[in-house]
Scaffold this motif. Structure first.
Motif, short mmCIF file in Angstrom:
data_model
loop_
_atom_site.label_atom_id
_atom_site.label_comp_id
_atom_site.label_asym_id
_atom_site.label_seq_id
_atom_site.Cartn_x
_atom_site.Cartn_y
_atom_site.Cartn_z
N TYR A 175 99.75 -49.73 8.35
CA TYR A 175 99.92 -48.31 8.65
C TYR A 175 99.46 -48.04 10.06
CZ TYR A 175 94.90 -47.69 7.68
OH TYR A 175 93.54 -47.77 7.70
N GLU A 176 100.05 -47.01 10.62
CA GLU A 176 99.67 -46.64 11.97
C GLU A 176 98.76 -45.44 11.93
OE1 GLU A 176 103.63 -46.70 12.95
OE2 GLU A 176 103.49 -48.43 14.28
N VAL A 177 97.97 -45.33 12.96
CA VAL A 177 96.98 -44.28 13.00
C VAL A 177 97.37 -43.31 14.11
CG1 VAL A 177 94.55 -43.81 13.41
CG2 VAL A 177 95.21 -45.83 12.14
N GLY A 178 97.26 -42.05 13.81
CA GLY A 178 97.59 -41.07 14.83
C GLY A 178 97.11 -39.70 14.43
N LYS A 179 97.45 -38.74 15.25
CA LYS A 179 97.03 -37.38 14.99
C LYS A 179 97.88 -36.78 13.87
CE LYS A 179 96.37 -36.57 19.76
NZ LYS A 179 96.84 -35.83 20.89
N TYR A 180 97.38 -35.70 13.31
CA TYR A 180 98.15 -34.98 12.30
C TYR A 180 98.54 -33.62 12.87
CZ TYR A 180 96.52 -38.46 9.05
OH TYR A 180 96.27 -39.64 8.42
N PHE A 181 99.73 -33.21 12.49
CA PHE A 181 100.19 -31.90 12.95
C PHE A 181 101.13 -31.31 11.91
CE2 PHE A 181 103.37 -29.22 14.91
CZ PHE A 181 102.60 -28.37 15.67
#
Lengths: 134, 152
Positions: free
Chosen positions: A85-91
Motif C-alpha cells: 500500500y502507498e502512503v499519502g495524505k487524505y482529502f
C-alpha cells in the motif's frame, strides 16, 4: 452490521488534487460512513496514520473539507522489501444540505478513525405539525 | 505485393518517430534515477490487511493500516519462520433512527500470514498500534545481519 464476514483487501482510492500542490505526494480519499438523525449528522472516516495535530476540518459555505497529513513513519535508513500500500495524505470534500450549528461541531480522532458530529441548527430540525381538526 | 513486403518488414521500414520516443523514454529513466523518480508502485496481494515490509541493518518492520482496531481486537503470533496477524474489525452499531448517506467502511474478520526468510527470535518480536497503524518490529538474527569485514 455483519461482523462475521471476511474483510476483503481493497486498494486505497487515489484522488486528483483539487488545487495544485506545492509538496509532492499522493492523495487518497478516506472511506466514510455518514448518517443522520433528527438532531445531527455524524461522519466517520478511516484515516490511518493521521495524528490529531495533522487533521484539518474546514466548514465554509456548506462545504466540509477534511484534510489529513501523514508524518513519515519509516526511518531514513529503511529499505523497502514488500510494498502493498502507498502512503499519502487524505482529502475529501462534502456539500452539506442541512444548516449546521458551527459552534457545536465536535471532532474526535482515535485509532485512526475520525468521528465528526455536526449538530443541526434548531430551525432545520423537523417539527411535528399538528393538524387541527376543524 | 513488393511494396507491401517492404513496408511490413520491420528491418526495412523503420519509424523515425519511434526511435525518438525510445530516446525520450531512456532520458526519462535516466532523469528518474538521478532525481529520485516516481515512488515504487504498490503490488496488491489481495489479502487483508495490506502490508508494507521494510528493513534496516538490524530490524525488519511490518506495517499495516488498521483504522478503528483496538489492541484487544488483534492477535499476532510469531513462530520461527512466520508471523500471523488476525483479528476482527468492529463497527459499533449506531442509533436505530440513523439514516445512512454513505456506508463505505467495512467490518469483518481477517487473518494473514507472512513468511519471514530467516529464523527469528520470537521473544524479541514487538508490536505497536498507534493512530490505526500497526507496526511489528522483528530484530534480525545475528546471522542475517550484515557484517563488516576488515581487510588485513
Amino acid at each position: 452490521m455483519t461482523d462475521s464476514k471476511e474483510l476483503q483487501a481493497r486498494e486505497k482510492q487515489e484522488v486528483a488534487a483539487p488545487a495544485e500542490h506545492t509538496k509532492p505526494g499522493l492523495l487518497f480519499t478516506p472511506a466514510v460512513d455518514i448518517f443522520e438523525t433528527e438532531s445531527q449528522i455524524t461522519l466517520l472516516a478511516d484515516m490511518p496514520g493521521v495524528a490529531s495535530k495533522n487533521l484539518n476540518i474546514d466548514l465554509r459555505d456548506d462545504t466540509l473539507t477534511l484534510t489529513g497529513d501523514i508524518d513519515p513513519f519509516e526511518g531514513p535508513d529503511e529499505k523497502d522489501i514488500l510494498i502493498e500500500y502507498e502512503v499519502g495524505k487524505y482529502f475529501r470534500q462534502f456539500t452539506l444540505s442541512e444548516v449546521i450549528d458551527q459552534e457545536k461541531i465536535e471532532a474526535n480522532l482515535s485509532d485512526g478513525v475520525l468521528r465528526l458530529t455536526l449538530p443541526k441548527v434548531e430551525k432545520a430540525k423537523p417539527r411535528k405539525i399538528a393538524i387541527n381538526a376543524a | 505485393m513488393l511494396i507491401r513486403r517492404i513496408f511490413n518488414n520491420p528491418a526495412l521500414y523503420r519509424n523515425p518517430f519511434n526511435e525518438l520516443e525510445q530516446m525520450r523514454r531512456r532520458m526519462d529513466m535516466l532523469a528518474g534515477n538521478l532525481f529520485g523518480g516516481v515512488p515504487q508502485q504498490a503490488v496488491a496481494s489481495g489479502v487483508y490487511p495490506a502490508l508494507n515490509v521494510t528493513e534496516n541493518k538490524d530490524t525488519y518492520y511490518i506495517r499495516a493500516e488498521l483504522p478503528g482496531l483496538k489492541q484487544e481486537d488483534l492477535d499476532i503470533q510469531a513462530t520461527g519462520k512466520s508471523i500471523s496477524i488476525s483479528g476482527q474489525k468492529k463497527i459499533a452499531p449506531e442509533d436505530d433512527n440513523a439514516k445512512y448517506h454513505r456506508r463505505e467502511r467495512e467490518a469483518g474478520k481477517f487473518s494473514r500470514i507472512i513468511d519471514v526468510a530467516d529464523n527469528i527470535d520470537t521473544e524479541k518480536v514487538e508490536a505497536r498500534l498507534a493512530d490505526g497503524i500497526l507496526t511489528i518490529t522483528i530484530p534480525k538474527a545475528e546471522t542475517a545481519k550484515p557484517r563488516q569485514i576488515t581487510i588485513q
